[in-house]
Write a protein that holds these residues in place. Structure first.
Motif, mmCIF file in Angstrom:
data_model
loop_
_atom_site.group_PDB
_atom_site.id
_atom_site.type_symbol
_atom_site.label_atom_id
_atom_site.label_comp_id
_atom_site.label_asym_id
_atom_site.label_seq_id
_atom_site.Cartn_x
_atom_site.Cartn_y
_atom_site.Cartn_z
ATOM 1 N N ALA A 157 0.809 -1.082 0.313
ATOM 2 C CA ALA A 157 0.206 -0.043 0.008
ATOM 3 C C ALA A 157 0.813 1.153 0.275
ATOM 4 N N SER A 158 1.969 1.613 -0.104
ATOM 5 C CA SER A 158 3.205 2.156 0.294
ATOM 6 C C SER A 158 3.249 2.820 -1.367
ATOM 7 N N ILE A 159 3.170 1.887 -2.463
ATOM 8 C CA ILE A 159 3.669 2.077 -3.562
ATOM 9 C C ILE A 159 2.095 2.572 -4.642
ATOM 10 N N LEU A 160 0.828 1.627 -4.098
ATOM 11 C CA LEU A 160 -0.115 1.456 -4.956
ATOM 12 C C LEU A 160 -1.354 1.926 -4.206
ATOM 13 N N SER A 161 -2.494 2.818 -5.001
ATOM 14 C CA SER A 161 -3.571 2.560 -4.351
ATOM 15 C C SER A 161 -4.355 1.794 -4.382
ATOM 16 N N ILE A 162 -5.757 1.967 -3.831
ATOM 17 C CA ILE A 162 -6.818 0.692 -3.939
ATOM 18 C C ILE A 162 -7.752 1.514 -5.002
ATOM 19 N N ALA A 163 -7.309 3.243 -5.458
ATOM 20 C CA ALA A 163 -8.503 3.363 -6.148
ATOM 21 C C ALA A 163 -7.385 2.906 -7.388
ATOM 22 N N ARG A 164 -6.128 2.705 -7.855
ATOM 23 C CA ARG A 164 -5.490 2.330 -8.818
ATOM 24 C C ARG A 164 -5.728 0.548 -9.300
ATOM 25 N N ILE A 165 -6.188 -0.046 -8.071
ATOM 26 C CA ILE A 165 -6.284 -1.434 -8.569
ATOM 27 C C ILE A 165 -7.842 -1.519 -9.278
ATOM 28 N N LYS A 166 -8.478 -0.452 -8.912
ATOM 29 C CA LYS A 166 -10.576 -0.631 -8.775
ATOM 30 C C LYS A 166 -9.695 -0.092 -10.846
ATOM 31 N N SER A 167 -9.290 1.039 -11.115
ATOM 32 C CA SER A 167 -9.049 1.578 -11.944
ATOM 33 C C SER A 167 -8.486 0.129 -13.215
ATOM 34 N N ALA A 168 -8.010 0.022 -12.643
ATOM 35 C CA ALA A 168 -7.081 -1.580 -13.645
ATOM 36 C C ALA A 168 -8.614 -2.899 -13.615
ATOM 37 N N ILE A 169 -8.987 -2.926 -13.235
ATOM 38 C CA ILE A 169 -10.303 -3.795 -13.117
ATOM 39 C C ILE A 169 -11.373 -2.962 -13.836
ATOM 40 N N GLU A 170 -11.576 -2.047 -13.809
ATOM 41 C CA GLU A 170 -12.742 -1.460 -14.860
ATOM 42 C C GLU A 170 -12.579 -1.036 -16.237
ATOM 43 N N GLU A 171 -10.579 -1.396 -16.314
ATOM 44 C CA GLU A 171 -9.971 -1.044 -17.839
ATOM 45 C C GLU A 171 -10.680 -2.358 -18.363
ATOM 46 N N GLN A 172 -10.513 -3.539 -17.786
ATOM 47 C CA GLN A 172 -10.604 -5.049 -18.391
ATOM 48 C C GLN A 172 -12.450 -4.894 -18.822
ATOM 49 N N GLY A 173 -13.143 -4.092 -18.462
ATOM 50 C CA GLY A 173 -14.766 -3.776 -18.300
ATOM 51 C C GLY A 173 -15.581 -4.437 -17.835
ATOM 52 N N TYR A 174 -14.912 -4.659 -16.612
ATOM 53 C CA TYR A 174 -15.557 -5.278 -15.020
ATOM 54 C C TYR A 174 -16.175 -4.137 -14.446
ATOM 55 N N ASP A 175 -17.089 -4.581 -13.549
ATOM 56 C CA ASP A 175 -17.389 -3.351 -12.753
ATOM 57 C C ASP A 175 -16.908 -3.956 -10.971
ATOM 58 N N VAL A 176 -16.562 -2.626 -10.330
ATOM 59 C CA VAL A 176 -16.658 -3.097 -8.700
ATOM 60 C C VAL A 176 -17.570 -2.310 -7.765
ATOM 61 N N ALA A 177 -17.715 -2.973 -6.647
ATOM 62 C CA ALA A 177 -18.900 -2.498 -6.061
ATOM 63 C C ALA A 177 -18.840 -1.561 -5.288
#
Lengths: 68, 68
Positions: B48-68
């Protein structure tokens, strides 16, 4: 050139559509391979003098789907 | 190292599982990314010191999926 429609079970998303279209499209003698996800159908235009329906079915099954 | 589980909508098959795991797994700071298709869950171990949860969510959404 012959045109044949196959009923394919288990295609659930665009990844599946691409996997089936790419695998069948790569067979020698195939001109077009198009999946209709909602209809669970794959329509193939191919040269029946060099490609059999059995070989097309095998290519679909190799991707993990069942052909009705 | 932090562990976070995301509910991801729209993952229907192993292609989807692979797409999400690969995309998230490629983010800097991710140690593991594992999808449970039946549970619609992605569990990520990350720094978590180099990666945010928001960035993870973006990566999921870029694949075409929705994050609840």
């Amino acid at each position: 050139m012959e045109k044949q429609t196959f009923i394919v079970e288990g295609m659930s998303c665009n990844h599946c559509k691409n996997a089936v279209e790419t695998a069948v499209g790569a067979l020698p003698g195939v001109k077009t391979a198009e999946v209709d996800l909602a209809a669970k159908q794959l329509t193939v235009e191919f040269d029946a003098s060099i490609l059999s329906i059995a070989r097309i079915k095998s290519a679909i099954e190799e991707q993990g789907y069942d052909v009705a």
